[in-house]
Motif scaffolding. Structure first.
Motif, PDB file in Angstrom:
ATOM      1  N   LEU A 216     120.046 -14.298  22.994  1.00  0.00           N
ATOM      2  CA  LEU A 216     118.685 -13.803  22.761  1.00  0.00           C
ATOM      3  C   LEU A 216     117.754 -15.007  22.824  1.00  0.00           C
ATOM      4  O   LEU A 216     117.785 -15.873  21.943  1.00  0.00           O
ATOM      5  N   ILE A 217     116.957 -15.073  23.885  1.00  0.00           N
ATOM      6  CA  ILE A 217     116.174 -16.282  24.162  1.00  0.00           C
ATOM      7  C   ILE A 217     114.711 -15.932  24.430  1.00  0.00           C
ATOM      8  O   ILE A 217     114.403 -15.066  25.239  1.00  0.00           O
ATOM      9  N   ALA A 250     116.001 -11.224  27.189  1.00  0.00           N
ATOM     10  CA  ALA A 250     114.834 -12.092  27.317  1.00  0.00           C
ATOM     11  C   ALA A 250     113.753 -11.600  26.361  1.00  0.00           C
ATOM     12  O   ALA A 250     113.210 -10.507  26.541  1.00  0.00           O
ATOM     13  N   ASP A 251     113.464 -12.390  25.339  1.00  0.00           N
ATOM     14  CA  ASP A 251     112.384 -12.079  24.404  1.00  0.00           C
ATOM     15  C   ASP A 251     111.080 -12.554  25.040  1.00  0.00           C
ATOM     16  O   ASP A 251     110.768 -13.746  25.039  1.00  0.00           O
ATOM     17  N   GLU A 252     110.318 -11.607  25.579  1.00  0.00           N
ATOM     18  CA  GLU A 252     109.090 -11.916  26.310  1.00  0.00           C
ATOM     19  C   GLU A 252     107.838 -11.620  25.485  1.00  0.00           C
ATOM     20  O   GLU A 252     106.737 -11.509  26.036  1.00  0.00           O
ATOM     21  N   ASP A 275     119.312  -8.633  31.351  1.00  0.00           N
ATOM     22  CA  ASP A 275     119.912  -7.321  31.157  1.00  0.00           C
ATOM     23  C   ASP A 275     118.994  -6.438  30.316  1.00  0.00           C
ATOM     24  O   ASP A 275     118.932  -5.222  30.521  1.00  0.00           O
ATOM     25  N   LEU A 276     118.304  -7.067  29.376  1.00  0.00           N
ATOM     26  CA  LEU A 276     117.301  -6.381  28.554  1.00  0.00           C
ATOM     27  C   LEU A 276     116.112  -7.319  28.376  1.00  0.00           C
ATOM     28  O   LEU A 276     116.273  -8.541  28.313  1.00  0.00           O
ATOM     29  N   VAL A 277     114.931  -6.737  28.286  1.00  0.00           N
ATOM     30  CA  VAL A 277     113.710  -7.501  28.054  1.00  0.00           C
ATOM     31  C   VAL A 277     112.989  -6.885  26.867  1.00  0.00           C
ATOM     32  O   VAL A 277     112.838  -5.656  26.794  1.00  0.00           O
ATOM     33  N   THR A 278     112.544  -7.721  25.935  1.00  0.00           N
ATOM     34  CA  THR A 278     111.793  -7.206  24.794  1.00  0.00           C
ATOM     35  C   THR A 278     110.352  -7.692  24.870  1.00  0.00           C
ATOM     36  O   THR A 278     110.081  -8.838  25.219  1.00  0.00           O
ATOM     37  N   LEU A 279     109.434  -6.794  24.542  1.00  0.00           N
ATOM     38  CA  LEU A 279     107.997  -7.045  24.632  1.00  0.00           C
ATOM     39  C   LEU A 279     107.360  -6.733  23.291  1.00  0.00           C
ATOM     40  O   LEU A 279     107.912  -5.983  22.484  1.00  0.00           O
TER      41      LEU A 279
END
Length: 436
Positions: A216-217, A250-252, A275-279
């Motif tokens: 988780l980056i 990806a913590d965006e 694989d997953l992106v968080t907004l």
């Protein structure tokens, strides 16, 4: 967790009686967990574009606040909010065009593999949901984060936010790695070292019988102090996680929505497809919105077996607001302006570093810039950084500090910040540095 730039009544200077009474009322009603910025806290009452105004009518340049991504009180966003609020505000269990139009436009900004989105209200919720999905898909529980990460406030996600140590404990299956170190002389070493640290964390998981679920980056390493270069340095580390069976989240929340000025999303800087992106925050320009975007095959079992519902996530008003924010970014062609303003900030502060001792590295990607303050031996100098932050506030410029030592100026203004605003920032910083 360091209380970076937090108000401390014990060290506060001369503050008006009215403000002290308000601070005490706040403490009595809200309790001790809430913090205020600055030695002399601000009482703000209005915002417009890149400016905010206090109760006395004084104007401040907002160089810190990424939440109103397209500027405080943008008229197009306000119009969308008020018009929809005057017609209907309800959840996603009824058919409505707004959530579909918003989802389609949002997904359309991402690589085609990221084709489904689930809406929440906060970045904490989005990261919590992403972690649940990753654990369900992989069958693992191990999570890799950076040493001074911040990903949110739910119980599960606070346990992955290493910046909240020592009081808030990391989860037993969480492993931390050092953030990448900016190395302009040997840029090829940045990714190699970060990947080596990630492999070491994976090996430690294996020794303890922990199956990895995800790395988780925050792709700009925001809480760690901001690290961006060289582009592509994340690739080797992400490949190592995937080889071990984990996913890349990806913590965006902070890098996303065009902040780099070159791409819409921070992960694009590294030519990666998560694989997953968080907004989160910037989605609604201040309206509480967040989301998890995911590759459909990863979501399939979780979605069919677990179901998902969020009373407020994706509601009709939020969807109208979210769509309006994307429209502003597109219609006002903000990314080139973001890039230009970011270069003006970096160039201006690099010039100051040649004249004033104490400024170390200056790093930037668009409208996210980190400026290290160091002592004569090159060690972090948090006292000077916080002094500069508070002096800038007195001169009408609002800024923050970050990093594990709180010695790094955190510059991340709204996306409507221009190179003219950058000149105001640089000239004010010059004034502060010249009069310590």
């Amino acid at each position: 967790m360091l209380k970076t730039n937090a108000f401390d009544a014990q060290t506060a200077g001369a503050i008006s009686a009215d403000k002290l009474a308000m601070i005490e009322k706040r403490r009595r009603l809200l309790g001790p967990a809430y913090q205020l910025f600055y030695q002399d806290p601000l009482h703000l009452v209005k915002g417009e574009g890149v400016w905010v105004f206090d109760v006395d009518g004084r104007r401040y340049l907002d160089v810190y606040n990424n939440v109103p991504s397209v500027g405080h009180c943008h008229p197009h966003v306000l119009k969308a909010l008020t018009e929809q609020a005057g017609m209907l505000n309800t959840h996603t269990r009824y058919l409505h065009d707004n959530v579909l139009n918003f989802a389609e436009k949002l997904i359309g900004t991402m690589p085609k593999e990221l084709a489904q989105v689930m809406f929440t209200c906060t970045g904490s919720e989005a990261n919590d949901l992403a972690l649940r999905i990753a654990e369900d898909f992989t069958g693992g529980t191990g999570v890799i984060v950076t040493d001074y990460s911040y990903h949110g406030m739910t119980k599960a996600i606070a346990a992955t936010s290493a910046s909240m140590l020592p009081y808030v404990k990391l989860g037993s299956d969480v492993r931390t790695v050092a953030a990448p170190v900016h190395n302009p002389e040997h840029p090829e070493q940045v990714g190699k070292q970060f990947a080596a640290n990630v492999r070491e964390a994976l090996a430690d998981m294996a020794r303890h019988g922990i199956k990895p679920a995800a790395i988780l980056i925050d792709t700009f390493f925001t809480s760690d102090g901001g690290f961006f270069d060289p582009p592509g340095f994340l690739q080797e580390a992400i490949a190592a996680v995937r080889e071990a069976g984990g996913l890349y989240i990806a913590d965006e929340v902070q890098p996303g929505y065009g902040r780099s000025g070159e791409h819409m999303w921070g992960f694009e800087r590294h030519n990666l497809v998560p694989d997953l992106v968080t907004l989160g925050k910037p989605m609604g320009n201040g309206h509480p919105m967040a989301a998890t975007v995911v590759k459909p095959h990863i979501l399939e079992r979780f979605g069919s077996e677990s179901s998902y519902f969020n009373t407020f996530g994706g509601n009709t008003v939020s969807s109208a607001v979210g769509l309006a924010v994307l429209e502003v970014i597109e219609q006002e062609n903000l990314l080139p302006s973001v890039y230009k303003a970011g270069r003006a900030i970096v160039g201006g502060i690099e010039a100051l570093a040649e004249r004033f001792e104490g400024i170390g590295q200056v790093r930037g990607a668009g409208l996210f810039v980190g400026v290290d303050f160091v002592d004569k031996d090159g060690n972090p100098d948090p006292a000077r950084a916080i002094e500069v932050v508070n002096d800038l506030r007195q001169h009408g410029v609002l800024i923050g500090a970050s990093g594990p030592h709180a010695n790094i100026l955190k510059i991340r203004p709204p996306l409507v910040f221009t190179d003219q605003h950058a000149q105001i920032l640089v000239s004010t910083l010059e004034k502060v540095l010249a009069n310590p």
